[in-house]
Enzyme design. Structure first.
Site, PDB file in Angstrom:
ATOM      1  N   HIS A  72      65.211  26.092  45.034  1.00 42.07           N
ATOM      2  CA  HIS A  72      64.445  26.582  46.189  1.00 42.07           C
ATOM      3  C   HIS A  72      63.008  26.055  46.092  1.00 42.07           C
ATOM      4  O   HIS A  72      62.551  25.694  45.015  1.00 42.07           O
ATOM      5  CB  HIS A  72      64.474  28.107  46.245  1.00 42.07           C
ATOM      6  CG  HIS A  72      65.735  28.591  46.906  1.00 42.07           C
ATOM      7  ND1 HIS A  72      65.737  29.505  47.926  1.00 42.07           N
ATOM      8  CD2 HIS A  72      67.025  28.247  46.711  1.00 42.07           C
ATOM      9  CE1 HIS A  72      66.982  29.708  48.329  1.00 42.07           C
ATOM     10  NE2 HIS A  72      67.783  28.964  47.591  1.00 42.07           N
ATOM     11  N   GLU A  73      62.337  25.998  47.245  1.00 46.14           N
ATOM     12  CA  GLU A  73      61.047  25.300  47.353  1.00 46.14           C
ATOM     13  C   GLU A  73      61.152  23.962  46.613  1.00 46.14           C
ATOM     14  O   GLU A  73      60.329  23.637  45.753  1.00 46.14           O
ATOM     15  CB  GLU A  73      59.885  26.133  46.776  1.00 46.14           C
ATOM     16  CG  GLU A  73      59.693  27.480  47.431  1.00 46.14           C
ATOM     17  CD  GLU A  73      60.677  28.516  46.907  1.00 46.14           C
ATOM     18  OE1 GLU A  73      60.972  28.499  45.705  1.00 46.14           O
ATOM     19  OE2 GLU A  73      61.162  29.335  47.695  1.00 46.14           O
TER      20      GLU A  73
ATOM     21  N   GLU B 185      67.039  24.578  48.954  1.00 45.97           N
ATOM     22  CA  GLU B 185      66.451  25.122  50.180  1.00 45.97           C
ATOM     23  C   GLU B 185      65.780  23.934  50.869  1.00 45.97           C
ATOM     24  O   GLU B 185      66.449  22.983  51.265  1.00 45.97           O
ATOM     25  CB  GLU B 185      65.477  26.240  49.804  1.00 45.97           C
ATOM     26  CG  GLU B 185      65.126  27.152  50.926  1.00 45.97           C
ATOM     27  CD  GLU B 185      64.156  28.234  50.461  1.00 45.97           C
ATOM     28  OE1 GLU B 185      64.299  29.368  50.905  1.00 45.97           O
ATOM     29  OE2 GLU B 185      63.229  27.931  49.673  1.00 45.97           O
TER      30      GLU B 185
ATOM     31  N   GLU C  67      65.404  33.986  54.975  1.00 39.75           N
ATOM     32  CA  GLU C  67      64.447  34.966  54.454  1.00 39.75           C
ATOM     33  C   GLU C  67      63.237  35.171  55.373  1.00 39.75           C
ATOM     34  O   GLU C  67      62.645  36.239  55.399  1.00 39.75           O
ATOM     35  CB  GLU C  67      64.002  34.567  53.051  1.00 39.75           C
ATOM     36  CG  GLU C  67      63.341  33.217  53.003  1.00 39.75           C
ATOM     37  CD  GLU C  67      63.342  32.600  51.606  1.00 39.75           C
ATOM     38  OE1 GLU C  67      64.176  32.982  50.777  1.00 39.75           O
ATOM     39  OE2 GLU C  67      62.503  31.723  51.359  1.00 39.75           O
TER      40      GLU C  67
ATOM     41  N   HIS D 104      68.728  32.896  37.493  1.00 37.23           N
ATOM     42  CA  HIS D 104      67.563  32.649  38.351  1.00 37.23           C
ATOM     43  C   HIS D 104      66.368  32.250  37.496  1.00 37.23           C
ATOM     44  O   HIS D 104      66.004  32.969  36.564  1.00 37.23           O
ATOM     45  CB  HIS D 104      67.225  33.915  39.155  1.00 37.23           C
ATOM     46  CG  HIS D 104      66.151  33.685  40.179  1.00 37.23           C
ATOM     47  ND1 HIS D 104      65.109  34.553  40.380  1.00 37.23           N
ATOM     48  CD2 HIS D 104      65.969  32.674  41.064  1.00 37.23           C
ATOM     49  CE1 HIS D 104      64.330  34.085  41.363  1.00 37.23           C
ATOM     50  NE2 HIS D 104      64.836  32.953  41.782  1.00 37.23           N
ATOM     51  N   HIS D 105      65.801  31.085  37.811  1.00 37.42           N
ATOM     52  CA  HIS D 105      64.579  30.617  37.160  1.00 37.42           C
ATOM     53  C   HIS D 105      63.496  30.463  38.215  1.00 37.42           C
ATOM     54  O   HIS D 105      63.354  29.406  38.812  1.00 37.42           O
ATOM     55  CB  HIS D 105      64.809  29.247  36.504  1.00 37.42           C
ATOM     56  CG  HIS D 105      65.580  29.299  35.235  1.00 37.42           C
ATOM     57  ND1 HIS D 105      66.010  28.162  34.579  1.00 37.42           N
ATOM     58  CD2 HIS D 105      65.997  30.349  34.473  1.00 37.42           C
ATOM     59  CE1 HIS D 105      66.664  28.511  33.480  1.00 37.42           C
ATOM     60  NE2 HIS D 105      66.681  29.834  33.395  1.00 37.42           N
ATOM     61  N   GLU D 106      62.763  31.527  38.483  1.00 33.74           N
ATOM     62  CA  GLU D 106      61.583  31.372  39.350  1.00 33.74           C
ATOM     63  C   GLU D 106      60.452  30.851  38.464  1.00 33.74           C
ATOM     64  O   GLU D 106      60.186  31.409  37.400  1.00 33.74           O
ATOM     65  CB  GLU D 106      61.213  32.712  40.001  1.00 33.74           C
ATOM     66  CG  GLU D 106      59.948  32.687  40.842  1.00 33.74           C
ATOM     67  CD  GLU D 106      59.968  31.620  41.933  1.00 33.74           C
ATOM     68  OE1 GLU D 106      60.778  31.713  42.848  1.00 33.74           O
ATOM     69  OE2 GLU D 106      59.155  30.671  41.858  1.00 33.74           O
TER      70      GLU D 106
END
Ligand code: NOJ
Length: 684
Positions: free
Chosen positions: A460-461, A479, A485, A380-382
């Site tokens: 995502h986003e 996404e 969510e 995961h890379h937020e």
């Protein structure tokens, strides 16, 4: 009604100044269904129009650009070259909704040049399919136009018939994730694409784009009545796009079909307009299902930040890995594993360190444990929108994952509209849009850097999907619309019609990591609710396509419901064929898909807040074969509001000659696995 759409005055053969007027150029689709004409206004501005069986669909619509320091590139133009060709080829997808895709179109390529001044040139290419049109501009190599700074793209879509529109407003906070609006076309302001329209006569149209590479995303702004104009996402510098010629723009796409199912099918055009696979052997790209240390954070049981409720601990990850191994899931996503989440994480993008785990998470040990169990840890890379900061650590962060055997990374860009941080060479921070040229470049940088390390990406986003998975098959999913969510957060939760809208809007663009499979449908927070029955949650695995599908709920909720969970364990994520059996936008839809690795078929049917009876002929099954249909349907008392967990699970033997009558409860659905029976068994 078409009068307004055709209001632009076109050239006529009898010009007073005696000039030979350019004649319209026409190209028709292979089956003579659609026709496109390129024509010129009185001041020799290029325009195009599209008709279907002779009836106008898109009326006279402008083409061209406004360039910084270069004025308009759409005036006083003549045709200096024209080329045509026909293509009919079939290509194979490494993974997807169907194995083979037919690419069948007639092409018209027109070279335009200004008659005076610098005599700058612009090429327009039209590809006309039976179920849609793609066109793009090419800026050729030319001395008079090297550094191209686009202030505005002038492309118009002048919709001929009054229409209902399904659209997502653009340029707003939580961009792309607003609920889908359904209004008359005349009430659209600025919309993201795909923008879906149903005309008064029942024609279905979707406006979108293909191959968004090094260019700004196209939004659509309504200027008048039924007129939409390209509104490219701005850059922080004021202009929309900056490139050096030669270059090509993304394709502008117009899907045109006479029903909602046919509109969905016409989306192959998006893939066809993208370049073939550039990565070569992609056998390392693996579609599959995953679970994750995830929903518990959205429910606020666990936290991304460290502390007593930290989700990403070595112990929790191992528990999820054990569950994944036991139940046949390929991956386990763990979010909140890295340094940076403590405090107000949404304000702290610059403190995210994607190479350092928190003290209670042993990345190497967890990844090794996963490997020993035949499971892969999903990284995961937020970024929290701090994109330059992310790019600074991208190579090291991907190397770290690669070194521990992580072959799939979910990226995230949680940031409000126009709040993506770009740091320039002098260290000054600028704010960009999620769909601007900077981000189009950034996403491809991540995808290509990941590909070099045999890592797949699920963004995502994200920037919207424009079919680049054909060229870069490691861009597995994303996404880019309102996912599950929102049901855990509220403000507001998704309505029961949301997924039946998604199929004919957002899903036209490509895979969506929606994260279905919630079994406990009333999360604890007030106002939160999954407005669905349990059977509908199962059906979503077939209806909402993604090669990466999450079983999003807590593992305890699956352990407590082993019978419905069996469908999630069985359903594949990679398909040989897809058939949209029926559907109306926002009301209901039934999709059948054939597994890529067996003879089994799967079917999902979902409805909005209305209960429905759907008659489904099984003609998609192989004739002569017998199948055991394992049916997961709404129980007789089921209703998304009052009895969401009522589910009936039953079996019957069927063939392609049968028709099933499916009863869907309000907010409900049906999921079916058709197990192909050996010949001797089917004769019993
Ligand atoms: C929003 C994403 O959609 C979600 O999946 C993720 O858990 C959070 N951001 C945190 O990265």
């Amino acid at each position: 009604m078409a009068a307004a759409a055709f209001a632009v005055a076109v050239a006529s053969p009898a010009r007073a100044d005696g000039d030979a007027a350019p004649k319209p150029l026409r190209v028709v689709s292979p089956g003579q269904v659609l026709a496109v004409e390129l024509d010129f206004t009185w001041f020799r501005q290029p325009i195009y129009r599209v008709s279907r069986f002779g009836e106008p669909v898109i009326g006279n619509s402008w083409l061209g650009f406004t360039l910084k320091d270069g004025g308009r590139l759409d005036r006083d133009m003549v045709v200096v070259g024209e080329a045509r060709r026909s293509v009919d080829q079939t290509w194979e997808q490494p993974w997807g909704e169907r194995r083979f895709v037919r690419d069948h179109y007639n092409e018209l390529r027109v070279r335009l040049a200004e008659r005076s001044g610098a005599k700058r040139q612009l090429v327009v290419v039209f590809r006309v399919f039976d179920d849609g049109v793609g066109f793009r501009y090419e800026f050729p190599d030319q001395p008079a136009l090297k550094d191209v700074i686009i202030d505005d793209e002038l492309t118009e879509f002048s919709v001929a018939a009054p229409s209902t529109a399904w659209w997502i407003p653009a340029g707003q906070p939580t961009d792309l994730e607003l609920p889908i609006h359904q209004t008359p076309l005349g009430e659209v302001s600025v919309a993201h694409t795909p923008l879906t329209l149903r005309t008064r006569n029942g024609l279905h149209i979707a406006l979108h784009e293909a191959a968004l590479v090094d260019y700004a995303g196209m939004r659509l702004r309504r200027t008048d009545e039924q007129h939409l104009v390209a509104d490219l996402a701005p850059s922080s510098e004021g202009w929309r796009v900056r490139r050096s010629a030669p270059f090509v723009t993304p394709w502008r796409t117009i899907q045109i079909a006479d029903s909602a199912p046919a509109l969905y099918r016409s989306s192959d055009l998006i893939l066809n307009l993208n370049e073939p696979n550039r990565l070569g052997d992609v056998s390392w790209v693996k579609p599959g299902k995953f679970i994750g240390v995830w929903w518990e954070m959205h429910l606020d049981h666990w936290t991304w930040g460290t502390g007593p409720r930290h989700g990403a601990t070595t112990a929790n990850a191992k528990r999820y890995i054990d569950f994944a191994a036991k139940n046949g899931f390929r991956g386990v996503l763990v979010e909140g594993w890295n340094v940076g989440w403590d405090g107000d994480w949404q304000a702290n993008g610059d403190s995210f360190d994607l190479t350092r785990a928190t003290p209670d998470f042993d990345l190497k040990a967890v990844a090794g444990y996963a490997r020993s169990k035949g499971v892969t840890l999903i990284g995961h890379h937020e970024t929290v929108g701090a994109v330059s900061h992310y790019e600074d650590q991208l190579a090291a962060a991907l190397d770290l994952y690669r070194s521990v055997g992580v072959d799939s990374v979910k990226t995230g860009y949680v940031a409000d509209a126009n709040q993506i941080e770009r740091r320039d060479a002098a260290g000054v921070v600028h704010h960009e849009w999620h769909d601007g040229q900077f981000m189009a470049r950034h996403h491809l940088k991540v995808v290509t850097e990941a590909a070099r390390r045999h890592i797949t990406i699920d963004s995502h986003e994200p920037i919207k999907d424009t079919g680049l998975r054909r060229t870069y098959p490691n861009w597995l999913s994303r996404e880019g619309a309102r996912g599950m969510e929102w049901n855990a957060w509220g403000h507001p939760v998704n309505d029961p019609d949301h997924e039946a809208e998604l199929v004919f809007t957002r899903m036209l663009a490509g895979p969506f990591d929606f994260t279905p499979g919630i079994f406990v449908l009333d999360p604890t927070q007030p106002g939160c609710r999954v407005k669905s029955t349990l059977a509908k949650q199962l059906a979503l695995y077939v209806v909402l396509y993604s090669p990466l599908q999450m079983a999003a709920d807590r593992i305890e909720n699956y352990e407590a419901n082993p019978r419905p969970f069996q469908f999630i364990k069985d359903v594949p994520t990679d398909w040989a064929e897809t058939v949209v059996v029926n559907g109306e936008i926002g009301d209901y839809v039934t999709i059948a898909r054939k597994d890529r690795r067996s003879d089994n078929w799967y079917l999902g049917a979902i409805t909005d807040e209305e209960g429905r009876l759907l008659s489904v002929p099984l003609g998609f099954l192989t004739p002569g074969r017998h199948y055991r249909a394992q049916i997961y349907r709404d129980g007789d008392a089921a209703h998304w509001k009052t009895a969401p967990l009522e589910i009936a699970i039953e079996e019957k033997e069927v063939t392609s000659a049968d028709t099933l009558t499916l009863r869907l409860a309000a907010g409900g659905g049906v999921a079916i696995r058709f197990v192909s029976l050996p010949t001797h068994a089917s004769q019993r």
